[in-house]
Design a protein around this motif. Structure first.
Motif, PDB file in Angstrom:
ATOM      1  N   VAL A 170    -122.938  28.195 -41.177  1.00  0.00           N
ATOM      2  CA  VAL A 170    -123.147  26.662 -40.522  1.00  0.00           C
ATOM      3  C   VAL A 170    -124.776  26.296 -40.812  1.00  0.00           C
ATOM      4  N   LEU A 171    -125.576  27.144 -40.864  1.00  0.00           N
ATOM      5  CA  LEU A 171    -127.184  26.924 -41.129  1.00  0.00           C
ATOM      6  C   LEU A 171    -127.173  26.391 -42.500  1.00  0.00           C
ATOM      7  N   PHE A 172    -126.452  27.129 -43.341  1.00  0.00           N
ATOM      8  CA  PHE A 172    -126.151  27.192 -44.939  1.00  0.00           C
ATOM      9  C   PHE A 172    -125.874  25.622 -45.114  1.00  0.00           C
ATOM     10  N   THR A 173    -124.600  25.270 -44.762  1.00  0.00           N
ATOM     11  CA  THR A 173    -124.049  23.954 -44.711  1.00  0.00           C
ATOM     12  C   THR A 173    -125.117  22.918 -44.036  1.00  0.00           C
ATOM     13  N   GLN A 174    -125.714  22.984 -43.103  1.00  0.00           N
ATOM     14  CA  GLN A 174    -126.519  22.028 -42.465  1.00  0.00           C
ATOM     15  C   GLN A 174    -127.948  21.945 -43.476  1.00  0.00           C
ATOM     16  N   ARG A 175    -128.350  23.042 -44.194  1.00  0.00           N
ATOM     17  CA  ARG A 175    -129.525  22.821 -44.839  1.00  0.00           C
ATOM     18  C   ARG A 175    -129.397  22.399 -46.360  1.00  0.00           C
ATOM     19  N   ILE A 176    -128.428  22.409 -46.898  1.00  0.00           N
ATOM     20  CA  ILE A 176    -128.215  22.046 -48.245  1.00  0.00           C
ATOM     21  C   ILE A 176    -128.684  20.794 -48.891  1.00  0.00           C
ATOM     22  N   ASP A 177    -128.313  19.970 -47.781  1.00  0.00           N
ATOM     23  CA  ASP A 177    -128.606  18.531 -48.342  1.00  0.00           C
ATOM     24  C   ASP A 177    -130.123  18.369 -48.285  1.00  0.00           C
ATOM     25  N   THR A 178    -130.857  18.821 -47.238  1.00  0.00           N
ATOM     26  CA  THR A 178    -132.151  18.755 -47.207  1.00  0.00           C
ATOM     27  C   THR A 178    -132.848  19.564 -48.658  1.00  0.00           C
ATOM     28  N   TYR A 179    -132.349  20.795 -48.781  1.00  0.00           N
ATOM     29  CA  TYR A 179    -132.891  21.332 -49.939  1.00  0.00           C
ATOM     30  C   TYR A 179    -132.908  20.491 -51.170  1.00  0.00           C
ATOM     31  N   LYS A 180    -131.674  19.801 -51.329  1.00  0.00           N
ATOM     32  CA  LYS A 180    -131.465  19.067 -52.544  1.00  0.00           C
ATOM     33  C   LYS A 180    -132.363  17.820 -52.505  1.00  0.00           C
ATOM     34  N   GLU A 181    -132.438  17.139 -51.468  1.00  0.00           N
ATOM     35  CA  GLU A 181    -133.334  15.901 -51.212  1.00  0.00           C
ATOM     36  C   GLU A 181    -134.812  16.157 -51.547  1.00  0.00           C
ATOM     37  N   LEU A 182    -135.173  17.182 -51.333  1.00  0.00           N
ATOM     38  CA  LEU A 182    -136.854  17.773 -51.307  1.00  0.00           C
ATOM     39  C   LEU A 182    -136.919  18.150 -52.636  1.00  0.00           C
ATOM     40  N   ILE A 208    -143.691  19.946 -46.938  1.00  0.00           N
ATOM     41  CA  ILE A 208    -144.322  20.395 -47.932  1.00  0.00           C
ATOM     42  C   ILE A 208    -145.059  19.355 -48.504  1.00  0.00           C
ATOM     43  N   PRO A 209    -146.520  19.560 -48.795  1.00  0.00           N
ATOM     44  CA  PRO A 209    -147.203  18.407 -49.399  1.00  0.00           C
ATOM     45  C   PRO A 209    -146.795  17.934 -50.646  1.00  0.00           C
ATOM     46  N   GLU A 210    -146.967  16.537 -50.792  1.00  0.00           N
ATOM     47  CA  GLU A 210    -146.505  15.740 -52.148  1.00  0.00           C
ATOM     48  C   GLU A 210    -146.747  16.267 -53.308  1.00  0.00           C
ATOM     49  N   LYS A 211    -148.070  16.714 -53.640  1.00  0.00           N
ATOM     50  CA  LYS A 211    -148.190  17.143 -54.819  1.00  0.00           C
ATOM     51  C   LYS A 211    -147.867  18.389 -55.302  1.00  0.00           C
ATOM     52  N   VAL A 224    -143.556  25.280 -55.662  1.00  0.00           N
ATOM     53  CA  VAL A 224    -143.125  25.538 -54.308  1.00  0.00           C
ATOM     54  C   VAL A 224    -141.305  25.777 -54.579  1.00  0.00           C
ATOM     55  N   LEU A 225    -141.149  27.110 -54.173  1.00  0.00           N
ATOM     56  CA  LEU A 225    -139.687  27.351 -54.379  1.00  0.00           C
ATOM     57  C   LEU A 225    -139.054  27.378 -52.946  1.00  0.00           C
ATOM     58  N   ILE A 226    -138.048  26.659 -53.128  1.00  0.00           N
ATOM     59  CA  ILE A 226    -137.025  26.430 -51.712  1.00  0.00           C
ATOM     60  C   ILE A 226    -135.623  27.168 -51.718  1.00  0.00           C
ATOM     61  N   HIS A 229    -149.678  24.849 -44.995  1.00  0.00           N
ATOM     62  CA  HIS A 229    -150.577  23.909 -45.074  1.00  0.00           C
ATOM     63  C   HIS A 229    -152.139  24.531 -45.646  1.00  0.00           C
ATOM     64  N   GLU A 230    -152.365  25.626 -45.189  1.00  0.00           N
ATOM     65  CA  GLU A 230    -153.577  26.321 -45.521  1.00  0.00           C
ATOM     66  C   GLU A 230    -153.276  26.765 -47.201  1.00  0.00           C
ATOM     67  N   LEU A 231    -152.121  27.348 -47.586  1.00  0.00           N
ATOM     68  CA  LEU A 231    -152.035  27.890 -48.918  1.00  0.00           C
ATOM     69  C   LEU A 231    -152.137  26.643 -50.030  1.00  0.00           C
ATOM     70  N   THR A 232    -151.728  25.566 -49.568  1.00  0.00           N
ATOM     71  CA  THR A 232    -151.653  24.279 -50.514  1.00  0.00           C
ATOM     72  C   THR A 232    -153.193  23.609 -50.307  1.00  0.00           C
ATOM     73  N   GLN A 233    -154.041  24.046 -49.838  1.00  0.00           N
ATOM     74  CA  GLN A 233    -155.326  23.459 -49.952  1.00  0.00           C
ATOM     75  C   GLN A 233    -155.817  24.079 -51.191  1.00  0.00           C
ATOM     76  N   LYS A 234    -155.247  25.025 -51.944  1.00  0.00           N
ATOM     77  CA  LYS A 234    -155.763  25.568 -53.090  1.00  0.00           C
ATOM     78  C   LYS A 234    -154.535  25.098 -54.156  1.00  0.00           C
ATOM     79  N   THR A 235    -154.839  25.230 -55.430  1.00  0.00           N
ATOM     80  CA  THR A 235    -153.911  24.663 -56.728  1.00  0.00           C
ATOM     81  C   THR A 235    -153.361  25.911 -57.553  1.00  0.00           C
ATOM     82  N   GLY A 236    -152.484  25.618 -58.482  1.00  0.00           N
ATOM     83  CA  GLY A 236    -152.150  26.508 -59.244  1.00  0.00           C
ATOM     84  C   GLY A 236    -151.309  27.918 -59.011  1.00  0.00           C
ATOM     85  N   GLN A 237    -150.586  27.623 -57.735  1.00  0.00           N
ATOM     86  CA  GLN A 237    -149.919  28.769 -57.383  1.00  0.00           C
ATOM     87  C   GLN A 237    -148.378  28.663 -57.424  1.00  0.00           C
TER      88      GLN A 237
END
Ligand code: S3P
Length: 168
Positions: A128-140, A89-92, A7-9, A67-75
Protein backbone atom coordinates in the motif's frame (compact mmCIF):
# COMPACT_ATOMS: atom_id res chain seq x y z
CA UNK A 1 20.34 25.22 -14.07
CA UNK A 2 23.36 24.36 -11.97
CA UNK A 3 22.52 21.73 -9.39
CA UNK A 4 24.14 21.65 -5.96
CA UNK A 5 23.82 17.92 -5.31
CA UNK A 6 22.39 14.71 -6.73
CA UNK A 7 19.65 13.20 -4.56
CA UNK A 8 18.55 9.60 -5.13
CA UNK A 9 14.98 8.74 -4.21
CA UNK A 10 12.88 5.59 -4.48
CA UNK A 11 11.16 2.88 -2.47
CA UNK A 12 12.93 0.83 0.21
CA UNK A 13 15.34 -1.64 -1.27
CA UNK A 14 15.29 -0.18 -4.78
CA UNK A 15 19.08 0.14 -4.73
CA UNK A 16 19.65 3.84 -3.90
CA UNK A 17 22.65 3.17 -1.68
CA UNK A 18 24.36 0.78 -4.10
CA UNK A 19 23.69 3.11 -7.05
CA UNK A 20 24.92 6.10 -5.04
CA UNK A 21 28.21 4.45 -4.16
CA UNK A 22 28.94 3.54 -7.78
CA UNK A 23 27.87 6.95 -9.07
CA UNK A 24 30.05 8.75 -6.56
CA UNK A 25 33.03 6.65 -7.57
CA UNK A 26 32.47 7.19 -11.29
CA UNK A 27 31.77 10.91 -10.99
CA UNK A 28 34.42 11.62 -8.34
CA UNK A 29 31.87 12.99 -5.89
CA UNK A 30 31.36 12.38 -2.21
CA UNK A 31 28.72 9.79 -1.25
CA UNK A 32 26.36 10.46 1.65
CA UNK A 33 23.63 8.14 2.91
CA UNK A 34 20.94 9.71 5.09
CA UNK A 35 20.01 6.49 6.94
CA UNK A 36 23.66 5.72 7.71
CA UNK A 37 24.27 9.25 9.00
CA UNK A 38 21.19 9.06 11.23
CA UNK A 39 22.21 5.66 12.60
CA UNK A 40 25.70 6.83 13.39
CA UNK A 41 24.58 10.14 14.93
CA UNK A 42 21.99 8.35 17.07
CA UNK A 43 24.29 5.43 17.70
CA UNK A 44 21.26 3.26 17.05
CA UNK A 45 19.77 1.20 14.22
CA UNK A 46 16.73 2.39 12.26
CA UNK A 47 14.75 -0.47 13.84
CA UNK A 48 15.73 0.69 17.34
CA UNK A 49 14.91 4.32 16.56
CA UNK A 50 11.46 3.29 15.29
CA UNK A 51 10.93 1.04 18.35
CA UNK A 52 12.13 3.43 21.02
CA UNK A 53 11.24 6.88 19.64
CA UNK A 54 8.67 6.18 16.93
CA UNK A 55 8.39 6.99 13.25
CA UNK A 56 7.59 10.68 13.77
CA UNK A 57 10.87 11.22 15.58
CA UNK A 58 12.72 9.40 12.81
CA UNK A 59 11.08 11.70 10.24
CA UNK A 60 12.29 14.75 12.14
CA UNK A 61 15.84 13.33 12.08
CA UNK A 62 15.57 12.80 8.32
CA UNK A 63 14.43 16.37 7.79
CA UNK A 64 17.28 17.77 9.84
CA UNK A 65 19.79 15.50 8.10
CA UNK A 66 18.82 16.42 4.50
CA UNK A 67 18.71 20.11 5.45
CA UNK A 68 22.20 19.98 6.94
CA UNK A 69 23.66 17.85 4.14
CA UNK A 70 22.42 20.19 1.42
CA UNK A 71 24.22 23.16 2.94
CA UNK A 72 27.19 21.66 1.07
CA UNK A 73 27.47 20.95 -2.66
CA UNK A 74 28.87 18.33 -5.01
CA UNK A 75 27.57 15.25 -3.21
CA UNK A 76 25.61 12.16 -4.20
CA UNK A 77 22.98 11.72 -1.49
CA UNK A 78 20.99 8.50 -0.99
CA UNK A 79 17.75 9.05 0.93
CA UNK A 80 15.48 6.65 2.81
CA UNK A 81 12.31 5.71 0.92
CA UNK A 82 10.10 7.93 3.07
CA UNK A 83 12.27 11.05 3.06
CA UNK A 84 10.74 12.72 -0.02
CA UNK A 85 7.27 12.02 1.38
CA UNK A 86 7.89 13.69 4.73
CA UNK A 87 10.69 16.22 4.06
CA UNK A 88 11.30 18.73 1.35
CA UNK A 89 14.30 18.30 -0.89
CA UNK A 90 15.99 21.63 -1.71
CA UNK A 91 15.21 22.91 -5.19
CA UNK A 92 18.76 23.00 -6.42
CA UNK A 93 19.08 19.21 -6.14
CA UNK A 94 19.13 16.97 -9.19
CA UNK A 95 16.61 14.37 -8.06
CA UNK A 96 16.87 10.90 -9.60
CA UNK A 97 14.16 8.30 -9.03
CA UNK A 98 15.40 4.73 -8.81
CA UNK A 99 12.26 3.08 -10.14
CA UNK A 100 11.92 -0.61 -9.29
CA UNK A 101 8.73 -2.68 -9.12
CA UNK A 102 7.51 -3.93 -5.74
CA UNK A 103 7.99 -7.61 -6.59
CA UNK A 104 11.50 -6.99 -7.90
CA UNK A 105 12.43 -5.24 -4.65
CA UNK A 106 11.09 -8.07 -2.49
CA UNK A 107 12.93 -10.69 -4.54
CA UNK A 108 16.18 -8.75 -4.50
CA UNK A 109 16.46 -8.07 -0.77
CA UNK A 110 18.34 -10.57 1.36
CA UNK A 111 16.69 -11.69 4.60
CA UNK A 112 19.12 -9.49 6.52
CA UNK A 113 18.40 -6.39 4.43
CA UNK A 114 14.66 -7.09 4.65
CA UNK A 115 14.82 -7.32 8.45
CA UNK A 116 16.49 -3.88 8.74
CA UNK A 117 13.36 -2.15 7.39
CA UNK A 118 10.51 -1.81 9.91
CA UNK A 119 7.99 -0.64 7.31
CA UNK A 120 8.62 -3.64 5.08
CA UNK A 121 7.71 -6.27 7.67
CA UNK A 122 4.00 -6.35 6.90
CA UNK A 123 4.02 -7.06 3.17
CA UNK A 124 0.48 -5.94 2.40
CA UNK A 125 0.97 -2.62 4.22
CA UNK A 126 4.29 -2.16 2.43
CA UNK A 127 2.56 -2.71 -0.91
CA UNK A 128 0.00 0.00 0.00
CA UNK A 129 2.84 2.39 0.91
CA UNK A 130 4.52 1.62 -2.40
CA UNK A 131 1.35 2.41 -4.36
CA UNK A 132 0.78 5.60 -2.36
CA UNK A 133 4.30 6.86 -2.86
CA UNK A 134 5.16 6.24 -6.50
CA UNK A 135 3.35 9.31 -7.85
CA UNK A 136 5.26 11.57 -5.46
CA UNK A 137 8.58 9.98 -6.47
CA UNK A 138 7.73 10.61 -10.13
CA UNK A 139 6.60 14.18 -9.54
CA UNK A 140 9.65 15.15 -7.52
CA UNK A 141 12.26 13.68 -9.84
CA UNK A 142 14.15 15.34 -12.68
CA UNK A 143 14.93 11.90 -14.08
CA UNK A 144 13.72 8.32 -13.55
CA UNK A 145 15.64 5.19 -14.27
CA UNK A 146 14.10 1.75 -14.74
CA UNK A 147 15.82 -0.16 -11.97
CA UNK A 148 14.26 -3.57 -12.56
CA UNK A 149 17.49 -4.93 -13.95
CA UNK A 150 20.88 -5.26 -12.33
CA UNK A 151 22.65 -2.01 -11.43
CA UNK A 152 25.44 -2.75 -13.93
CA UNK A 153 22.89 -2.69 -16.75
CA UNK A 154 21.37 0.71 -15.90
CA UNK A 155 24.13 2.66 -14.13
CA UNK A 156 25.47 4.06 -17.42
CA UNK A 157 22.02 5.55 -18.17
CA UNK A 158 22.29 7.61 -14.99
CA UNK A 159 25.93 8.52 -15.56
CA UNK A 160 25.18 9.73 -19.11
CA UNK A 161 22.24 11.79 -17.88
CA UNK A 162 24.24 13.36 -15.03
CA UNK A 163 27.17 14.20 -17.29
CA UNK A 164 24.77 16.25 -19.45
CA UNK A 165 23.74 18.30 -16.39
CA UNK A 166 25.70 20.83 -14.46
CA UNK A 167 26.26 19.60 -10.95
CA UNK A 168 28.68 21.49 -8.71
C1 S3P B 1 11.92 3.95 5.06
C2 S3P B 1 12.98 3.56 4.29
C3 S3P B 1 14.26 3.13 4.86
C4 S3P B 1 14.50 3.81 6.20
C5 S3P B 1 13.34 3.57 7.11
C6 S3P B 1 12.00 4.09 6.55
C7 S3P B 1 10.64 4.32 4.40
O1 S3P B 1 15.34 3.40 3.96
O2 S3P B 1 14.70 5.19 6.01
O3 S3P B 1 13.26 2.19 7.35
O4 S3P B 1 9.77 4.96 5.03
O5 S3P B 1 10.49 4.00 3.20
P1 S3P B 1 15.60 2.58 2.58
O6 S3P B 1 14.77 3.25 1.53
O7 S3P B 1 17.04 2.74 2.35
O8 S3P B 1 15.20 1.19 2.83
Amino acid sequence: MVYDNIVLIGFMGSGKTSVGKILARQLHKKFMDVDTIIESEQNSSINDIFDSRGEEYFRSLEQKCIHELTQKTGQIIATGGGLPIYSSIPEKSLVIYIDADFDVILNRLSTKEHAKRPLLQDESRAKVLFTQRIDTYKELSNFSVDANQSIQTFIHVIVDFVLDQRVL
